[in-house]
Design a protein around this motif. Structure first.
Motif, PDB file in Angstrom:
ATOM      1  N   TYR A  52     -11.775  50.072 -23.088  1.00 46.99           N
ATOM      2  CA  TYR A  52     -12.533  48.829 -23.197  1.00 46.99           C
ATOM      3  C   TYR A  52     -12.055  47.854 -22.124  1.00 46.99           C
ATOM      4  O   TYR A  52     -10.883  47.858 -21.735  1.00 46.99           O
ATOM      5  CB  TYR A  52     -12.346  48.193 -24.578  1.00 46.99           C
ATOM      6  CG  TYR A  52     -12.775  49.081 -25.729  1.00 46.99           C
ATOM      7  CD1 TYR A  52     -14.096  49.120 -26.136  1.00 46.99           C
ATOM      8  CD2 TYR A  52     -11.843  49.879 -26.403  1.00 46.99           C
ATOM      9  CE1 TYR A  52     -14.492  49.937 -27.198  1.00 46.99           C
ATOM     10  CE2 TYR A  52     -12.229  50.697 -27.454  1.00 46.99           C
ATOM     11  CZ  TYR A  52     -13.552  50.723 -27.846  1.00 46.99           C
ATOM     12  OH  TYR A  52     -13.943  51.522 -28.878  1.00 46.99           O
ATOM     13  N   ILE A  53     -12.975  47.033 -21.662  1.00 50.25           N
ATOM     14  CA  ILE A  53     -12.625  46.020 -20.661  1.00 50.25           C
ATOM     15  C   ILE A  53     -13.141  44.678 -21.148  1.00 50.25           C
ATOM     16  O   ILE A  53     -14.342  44.515 -21.412  1.00 50.25           O
ATOM     17  CB  ILE A  53     -13.235  46.342 -19.283  1.00 50.25           C
ATOM     18  CG1 ILE A  53     -12.878  47.759 -18.848  1.00 50.25           C
ATOM     19  CG2 ILE A  53     -12.745  45.333 -18.243  1.00 50.25           C
ATOM     20  CD1 ILE A  53     -13.566  48.196 -17.561  1.00 50.25           C
ATOM     21  N   GLU A  68     -15.873  38.655 -15.057  1.00 49.20           N
ATOM     22  CA  GLU A  68     -16.891  39.552 -15.592  1.00 49.20           C
ATOM     23  C   GLU A  68     -17.372  40.519 -14.517  1.00 49.20           C
ATOM     24  O   GLU A  68     -17.611  41.704 -14.788  1.00 49.20           O
ATOM     25  CB  GLU A  68     -18.072  38.739 -16.136  1.00 49.20           C
ATOM     26  CG  GLU A  68     -17.781  38.012 -17.441  1.00 49.20           C
ATOM     27  CD  GLU A  68     -18.987  37.257 -17.950  1.00 49.20           C
ATOM     28  OE1 GLU A  68     -20.117  37.575 -17.509  1.00 49.20           O
ATOM     29  OE2 GLU A  68     -18.808  36.347 -18.776  1.00 49.20           O
ATOM     30  N   LEU A  69     -17.518  40.024 -13.288  1.00 43.65           N
ATOM     31  CA  LEU A  69     -17.933  40.879 -12.173  1.00 43.65           C
ATOM     32  C   LEU A  69     -16.862  41.924 -11.872  1.00 43.65           C
ATOM     33  O   LEU A  69     -17.169  43.085 -11.588  1.00 43.65           O
ATOM     34  CB  LEU A  69     -18.209  40.026 -10.933  1.00 43.65           C
ATOM     35  CG  LEU A  69     -19.362  39.027 -11.037  1.00 43.65           C
ATOM     36  CD1 LEU A  69     -19.446  38.175  -9.769  1.00 43.65           C
ATOM     37  CD2 LEU A  69     -20.677  39.754 -11.259  1.00 43.65           C
ATOM     38  N   THR A 126     -16.183  50.819 -21.693  1.00 44.24           N
ATOM     39  CA  THR A 126     -17.126  49.865 -22.283  1.00 44.24           C
ATOM     40  C   THR A 126     -16.695  48.455 -21.931  1.00 44.24           C
ATOM     41  O   THR A 126     -15.568  48.046 -22.225  1.00 44.24           O
ATOM     42  CB  THR A 126     -17.164  50.013 -23.817  1.00 44.24           C
ATOM     43  OG1 THR A 126     -17.565  51.347 -24.151  1.00 44.24           O
ATOM     44  CG2 THR A 126     -18.144  49.019 -24.429  1.00 44.24           C
ATOM     45  N   VAL A 127     -17.596  47.714 -21.291  1.00 43.82           N
ATOM     46  CA  VAL A 127     -17.322  46.316 -20.959  1.00 43.82           C
ATOM     47  C   VAL A 127     -17.758  45.457 -22.135  1.00 43.82           C
ATOM     48  O   VAL A 127     -18.944  45.419 -22.479  1.00 43.82           O
ATOM     49  CB  VAL A 127     -18.053  45.884 -19.678  1.00 43.82           C
ATOM     50  CG1 VAL A 127     -17.788  44.411 -19.383  1.00 43.82           C
ATOM     51  CG2 VAL A 127     -17.616  46.745 -18.494  1.00 43.82           C
ATOM     52  N   LEU A 128     -16.819  44.784 -22.742  1.00 42.78           N
ATOM     53  CA  LEU A 128     -17.124  43.908 -23.878  1.00 42.78           C
ATOM     54  C   LEU A 128     -17.616  42.563 -23.364  1.00 42.78           C
ATOM     55  O   LEU A 128     -17.087  42.041 -22.378  1.00 42.78           O
ATOM     56  CB  LEU A 128     -15.888  43.695 -24.746  1.00 42.78           C
ATOM     57  CG  LEU A 128     -15.262  44.944 -25.365  1.00 42.78           C
ATOM     58  CD1 LEU A 128     -13.950  44.581 -26.054  1.00 42.78           C
ATOM     59  CD2 LEU A 128     -16.217  45.588 -26.358  1.00 42.78           C
ATOM     60  N   PRO A 129     -18.633  41.979 -24.006  1.00 41.82           N
ATOM     61  CA  PRO A 129     -19.054  40.629 -23.623  1.00 41.82           C
ATOM     62  C   PRO A 129     -17.896  39.648 -23.755  1.00 41.82           C
ATOM     63  O   PRO A 129     -16.981  39.854 -24.554  1.00 41.82           O
ATOM     64  CB  PRO A 129     -20.164  40.305 -24.637  1.00 41.82           C
ATOM     65  CG  PRO A 129     -20.641  41.633 -25.119  1.00 41.82           C
ATOM     66  CD  PRO A 129     -19.428  42.531 -25.108  1.00 41.82           C
ATOM     67  N   SER A 130     -17.949  38.584 -22.963  1.00 37.47           N
ATOM     68  CA  SER A 130     -16.850  37.598 -22.981  1.00 37.47           C
ATOM     69  C   SER A 130     -16.954  36.698 -24.211  1.00 37.47           C
ATOM     70  O   SER A 130     -17.163  35.487 -24.100  1.00 37.47           O
ATOM     71  CB  SER A 130     -16.878  36.770 -21.699  1.00 37.47           C
ATOM     72  OG  SER A 130     -16.646  37.595 -20.588  1.00 37.47           O
ATOM     73  N   ASP A 175      -6.313  54.087 -27.683  1.00 38.85           N
ATOM     74  CA  ASP A 175      -7.367  53.436 -26.909  1.00 38.85           C
ATOM     75  C   ASP A 175      -6.777  52.387 -25.959  1.00 38.85           C
ATOM     76  O   ASP A 175      -5.773  51.749 -26.274  1.00 38.85           O
ATOM     77  CB  ASP A 175      -8.381  52.756 -27.832  1.00 38.85           C
ATOM     78  CG  ASP A 175      -9.340  53.755 -28.456  1.00 38.85           C
ATOM     79  OD1 ASP A 175      -9.265  54.949 -28.105  1.00 38.85           O
ATOM     80  OD2 ASP A 175     -10.157  53.348 -29.302  1.00 38.85           O
ATOM     81  N   ILE A 176      -7.425  52.237 -24.815  1.00 36.90           N
ATOM     82  CA  ILE A 176      -6.969  51.306 -23.782  1.00 36.90           C
ATOM     83  C   ILE A 176      -7.851  50.055 -23.765  1.00 36.90           C
ATOM     84  O   ILE A 176      -9.076  50.144 -23.857  1.00 36.90           O
ATOM     85  CB  ILE A 176      -7.017  51.962 -22.390  1.00 36.90           C
ATOM     86  CG1 ILE A 176      -6.028  53.127 -22.300  1.00 36.90           C
ATOM     87  CG2 ILE A 176      -6.741  50.943 -21.291  1.00 36.90           C
ATOM     88  CD1 ILE A 176      -4.581  52.735 -22.268  1.00 36.90           C
ATOM     89  N   LEU A 177      -7.225  48.899 -23.649  1.00 40.95           N
ATOM     90  CA  LEU A 177      -7.954  47.642 -23.500  1.00 40.95           C
ATOM     91  C   LEU A 177      -7.475  46.926 -22.245  1.00 40.95           C
ATOM     92  O   LEU A 177      -6.335  46.464 -22.185  1.00 40.95           O
ATOM     93  CB  LEU A 177      -7.747  46.741 -24.722  1.00 40.95           C
ATOM     94  CG  LEU A 177      -8.342  45.324 -24.624  1.00 40.95           C
ATOM     95  CD1 LEU A 177      -9.870  45.396 -24.502  1.00 40.95           C
ATOM     96  CD2 LEU A 177      -7.956  44.474 -25.830  1.00 40.95           C
ATOM     97  N   PHE A 178      -8.330  46.891 -21.221  1.00 37.08           N
ATOM     98  CA  PHE A 178      -8.070  46.076 -20.044  1.00 37.08           C
ATOM     99  C   PHE A 178      -8.455  44.637 -20.365  1.00 37.08           C
ATOM    100  O   PHE A 178      -9.539  44.391 -20.917  1.00 37.08           O
ATOM    101  CB  PHE A 178      -8.907  46.547 -18.855  1.00 37.08           C
ATOM    102  CG  PHE A 178      -8.405  47.781 -18.163  1.00 37.08           C
ATOM    103  CD1 PHE A 178      -7.513  47.689 -17.100  1.00 37.08           C
ATOM    104  CD2 PHE A 178      -8.834  49.033 -18.561  1.00 37.08           C
ATOM    105  CE1 PHE A 178      -7.053  48.821 -16.450  1.00 37.08           C
ATOM    106  CE2 PHE A 178      -8.388  50.179 -17.921  1.00 37.08           C
ATOM    107  CZ  PHE A 178      -7.488  50.076 -16.859  1.00 37.08           C
ATOM    108  N   VAL A 179      -7.601  43.694 -20.014  1.00 36.26           N
ATOM    109  CA  VAL A 179      -7.922  42.274 -20.183  1.00 36.26           C
ATOM    110  C   VAL A 179      -7.811  41.606 -18.815  1.00 36.26           C
ATOM    111  O   VAL A 179      -6.730  41.549 -18.228  1.00 36.26           O
ATOM    112  CB  VAL A 179      -6.980  41.577 -21.181  1.00 36.26           C
ATOM    113  CG1 VAL A 179      -7.396  40.120 -21.364  1.00 36.26           C
ATOM    114  CG2 VAL A 179      -6.990  42.302 -22.519  1.00 36.26           C
TER     115      VAL A 179
END
Length: 261
Positions: free
Chosen positions: A122-123, A131-132, A149-153, A169-173
């Motif tokens: 997830y990003i 966002e870009l 998967t790009v999560l909405p802000s 699971d990985i979460l990019f922030v």
């Protein structure tokens, strides 16, 4: 006026798509909007007066009068000549070189193992530019066969992801400063209730709350187009961030090929 732009950047993650469009319009047309009443601006944008008032509050303004004042300041600044930085190219080139030196010193073995084993990636990002960057990272991962998967802000989506994550699971922030208090509070709470996520921060600041929360951290410099303080916030080149992503993806792709053998 610089404070107004700073307020927009710091609070952009609180805005929905409609509110972002309003901000984009008024900032692009400060002279016009600073001369309009609340009713006339609402009519021009096809929104309610209360929607604009709520937007003012989200930005940290006392009300519409303060918004008009900031827009008049912005319009006045637009009328003043802006000194163009003559050494921007050199600054950007140096930042790119610094990113390469920084990247060569990283040991990414454990990160690549975790990324490869992750069922879901997830990003999440804060701010328009971020966002870009999130979309670009997702695209580059997809090109080497790793879907993200790009999560909405919006924090609601981040909370929702918490309910169906799987172990590993990985979460990019992606956060410009890494000091978004609302986001960091939410991440800290998620960490207490969910030990499945592995956080990867992507930020401009090496010292931040986000960095302390993440298992892995990446840093990128952002180069200002001009030394004029009124134009620093938001007027920066994020090319080094994209370059860093390219380096990571290239190295990860090579790592996977070597391990497949």
């Amino acid at each position: 006026m610089a404070n107004f732009k700073t307020m927009i950047m710091k609070n952009s993650d609180k805005l929905n798509d409609s509110e972002k469009q309003i901000v984009q319009f008024v900032v692009s047309n400060p002279k016009l909007c600073s001369n309009l009443s609340l009713a006339k601006l609402a009519k021009k944008l096809y929104v309610s007066e209360s929607a604009i008032f709520r937007l003012c509050k989200k930005l940290g303004l006392s009300g519409y009068s303060e918004l008009k004042f900031n827009l008049s300041e912005l319009a006045a600044a637009d009328d003043r000549p802006v000194q163009v930085v003559s050494n921007f190219g050199e600054d950007l080139s140096k930042a790119i070189q610094d990113v390469l030196k920084y990247f060569k010193g990283l040991n990414l073995e454990n990160l690549f193992k975790d990324l490869d084993n992750a069922n879901n990636v997830y990003i999440y990002s804060t701010g328009w530019q971020q966002e870009l960057i999130a979309q670009y990272l997702s695209h580059e991962l997809f090109m080497i066969g790793k879907k993200a998967t790009v999560l909405p802000s919006a924090l609601d989506e981040l909370k929702a992801a918490n309910s169906f994550t799987q172990s590993g699971d990985i979460l990019f922030v992606i956060s410009y400063s890494g000091n978004n208090q609302t986001l960091n509070t939410e991440l800290a709470q998620l960490e207490l209730t969910n030990d499945k996520f592995k956080y990867i921060s992507f930020t401009n600041m090496k010292q931040s709350k986000l960095v302390s929360l993440a298992q892995y951290n990446f840093y990128y410099p952002a180069v200002s187009y001009t030394p004029d303080k009124d134009y620093v916030d938001g007027k920066v080149a994020f090319a080094p961030a994209y370059y860093l992503i390219d380096l990571i993806i290239s190295e990860y792709s090579l790592w996977r090929k070597n391990h497949d053998k």
